[in-house]
Motif scaffolding. Sequence first.
Motif, PDB file in Angstrom:
ATOM      1  N   PRO A  19     -34.932  27.358   3.372  1.00  0.00           N
ATOM      2  CA  PRO A  19     -35.517  26.988   2.075  1.00  0.00           C
ATOM      3  C   PRO A  19     -34.474  26.574   1.042  1.00  0.00           C
ATOM      4  O   PRO A  19     -34.698  25.620   0.278  1.00  0.00           O
ATOM      5  CB  PRO A  19     -36.245  28.271   1.643  1.00  0.00           C
ATOM      6  CG  PRO A  19     -36.626  28.924   2.920  1.00  0.00           C
ATOM      7  CD  PRO A  19     -35.465  28.663   3.842  1.00  0.00           C
ATOM      8  N   LEU A  20     -33.314  27.249   1.021  1.00  0.00           N
ATOM      9  CA  LEU A  20     -32.252  26.862   0.098  1.00  0.00           C
ATOM     10  C   LEU A  20     -31.674  25.505   0.491  1.00  0.00           C
ATOM     11  O   LEU A  20     -31.410  24.663  -0.375  1.00  0.00           O
ATOM     12  CB  LEU A  20     -31.133  27.906   0.091  1.00  0.00           C
ATOM     13  CG  LEU A  20     -31.427  29.265  -0.544  1.00  0.00           C
ATOM     14  CD1 LEU A  20     -30.185  30.145  -0.515  1.00  0.00           C
ATOM     15  CD2 LEU A  20     -31.932  29.125  -1.981  1.00  0.00           C
ATOM     16  N   VAL A  21     -31.482  25.297   1.774  1.00  0.00           N
ATOM     17  CA  VAL A  21     -30.957  24.020   2.269  1.00  0.00           C
ATOM     18  C   VAL A  21     -31.887  22.874   1.873  1.00  0.00           C
ATOM     19  O   VAL A  21     -31.442  21.830   1.378  1.00  0.00           O
ATOM     20  CB  VAL A  21     -30.779  24.072   3.798  1.00  0.00           C
ATOM     21  CG1 VAL A  21     -30.489  22.677   4.364  1.00  0.00           C
ATOM     22  CG2 VAL A  21     -29.652  25.030   4.165  1.00  0.00           C
ATOM     23  N   GLU A  22     -33.186  23.070   2.066  1.00  0.00           N
ATOM     24  CA  GLU A  22     -34.147  22.008   1.774  1.00  0.00           C
ATOM     25  C   GLU A  22     -34.288  21.749   0.279  1.00  0.00           C
ATOM     26  O   GLU A  22     -34.547  20.620  -0.139  1.00  0.00           O
ATOM     27  CB  GLU A  22     -35.504  22.370   2.380  1.00  0.00           C
ATOM     28  CG  GLU A  22     -35.496  22.344   3.908  1.00  0.00           C
ATOM     29  CD  GLU A  22     -36.812  22.778   4.512  1.00  0.00           C
ATOM     30  OE1 GLU A  22     -37.637  23.378   3.772  1.00  0.00           O
ATOM     31  OE2 GLU A  22     -37.028  22.515   5.709  1.00  0.00           O
ATOM     32  N   LYS A  23     -34.095  22.779  -0.530  1.00  0.00           N
ATOM     33  CA  LYS A  23     -34.230  22.618  -1.981  1.00  0.00           C
ATOM     34  C   LYS A  23     -32.995  21.963  -2.602  1.00  0.00           C
ATOM     35  O   LYS A  23     -33.119  21.105  -3.486  1.00  0.00           O
ATOM     36  CB  LYS A  23     -34.485  23.977  -2.648  1.00  0.00           C
ATOM     37  CG  LYS A  23     -34.607  23.899  -4.176  1.00  0.00           C
ATOM     38  CD  LYS A  23     -34.965  25.244  -4.772  1.00  0.00           C
ATOM     39  CE  LYS A  23     -34.939  25.221  -6.296  1.00  0.00           C
ATOM     40  NZ  LYS A  23     -35.881  24.269  -6.881  1.00  0.00           N
ATOM     41  N   TYR A  24     -31.808  22.356  -2.164  1.00  0.00           N
ATOM     42  CA  TYR A  24     -30.588  21.935  -2.847  1.00  0.00           C
ATOM     43  C   TYR A  24     -29.773  20.881  -2.088  1.00  0.00           C
ATOM     44  O   TYR A  24     -28.996  20.148  -2.697  1.00  0.00           O
ATOM     45  CB  TYR A  24     -29.692  23.146  -3.122  1.00  0.00           C
ATOM     46  CG  TYR A  24     -30.321  24.142  -4.059  1.00  0.00           C
ATOM     47  CD1 TYR A  24     -30.312  23.931  -5.438  1.00  0.00           C
ATOM     48  CD2 TYR A  24     -30.935  25.299  -3.578  1.00  0.00           C
ATOM     49  CE1 TYR A  24     -30.893  24.840  -6.308  1.00  0.00           C
ATOM     50  CE2 TYR A  24     -31.519  26.214  -4.440  1.00  0.00           C
ATOM     51  CZ  TYR A  24     -31.497  25.983  -5.795  1.00  0.00           C
ATOM     52  OH  TYR A  24     -32.077  26.879  -6.652  1.00  0.00           O
ATOM     53  N   GLY A  25     -29.927  20.822  -0.766  1.00  0.00           N
ATOM     54  CA  GLY A  25     -29.069  19.951   0.030  1.00  0.00           C
ATOM     55  C   GLY A  25     -29.371  18.472  -0.119  1.00  0.00           C
ATOM     56  O   GLY A  25     -30.498  18.072  -0.429  1.00  0.00           O
ATOM     57  N   LYS A  26     -28.351  17.659   0.109  1.00  0.00           N
ATOM     58  CA  LYS A  26     -28.502  16.202   0.161  1.00  0.00           C
ATOM     59  C   LYS A  26     -28.376  15.699   1.593  1.00  0.00           C
ATOM     60  O   LYS A  26     -29.047  14.747   1.987  1.00  0.00           O
ATOM     61  CB  LYS A  26     -27.458  15.527  -0.733  1.00  0.00           C
ATOM     62  CG  LYS A  26     -27.638  15.830  -2.224  1.00  0.00           C
ATOM     63  CD  LYS A  26     -26.554  15.175  -3.059  1.00  0.00           C
ATOM     64  CE  LYS A  26     -26.717  15.519  -4.541  1.00  0.00           C
ATOM     65  NZ  LYS A  26     -25.619  14.959  -5.378  1.00  0.00           N
TER      66      LYS A  26
END
Length: 222
Positions: A198-205
């Motif tokens: 969830p953090l990867v999908e929210k913040y990652g490019k």
Amino acid sequence: MKQPTDFIEAKNISVSFSQHEIFSNLSFKIFDDDFFCLIGKNGIGKTTLVKTILGQLHKTNGEIIFSKKFKSSLSFGYVPQFRNIDQDYPLSIRNFVSLRLFQPLVPWFSKKEKDIVDTALKRVGIFDIASRKLGSASGGEKQKAYLAQAILYDPQLLILDESTASLDTVSKFDVMDAVKNLNDKYGTTVIFISHDIPLVEKYGKHSLELKGDGKYSYKKIN
């Protein structure tokens, strides 16, 4: 739309230890101002890959090309996994962050050094609690102190190594919002090592997932 420029490019890199192959023929790009997420199960080689990128481990094959923008060891900051700090730890948040300053031959800090610390504290949102003892700070506040210490010299590349793994949900997003602000407002390129999708999908490019057996997946997220 502005075309992204390469910051780091890996071409067919391989790393082996004692004839055990960690990964092979790995190719990807990390762009200038990227929020690059490195994911995969424990022991798959995520931290090994970062150390290889930074030249701390020897690659077996392949090439890693840095932009001319990346100039020195001060060009990267590192935030480790959550570290336990005893409640009676004596240093304030400000003094803890100041530990990374180049120590002069006098036992006090110059105005320039104080300004460097204040800037880092403000950028991660803990300037108002800088006099608080680090031992009595919350988990999220401690991680922000580590983050402030890592960005003390305004690095071009910031590496987060599972640095939100032991935090509660609210603290995770609070810390990551501070990292996103560094990425968006100050152009800090981020490598985020994590299991937290969830953090990867929210913040990652962009993301690179190491899957083992020489397999990997590299894709654009946002």
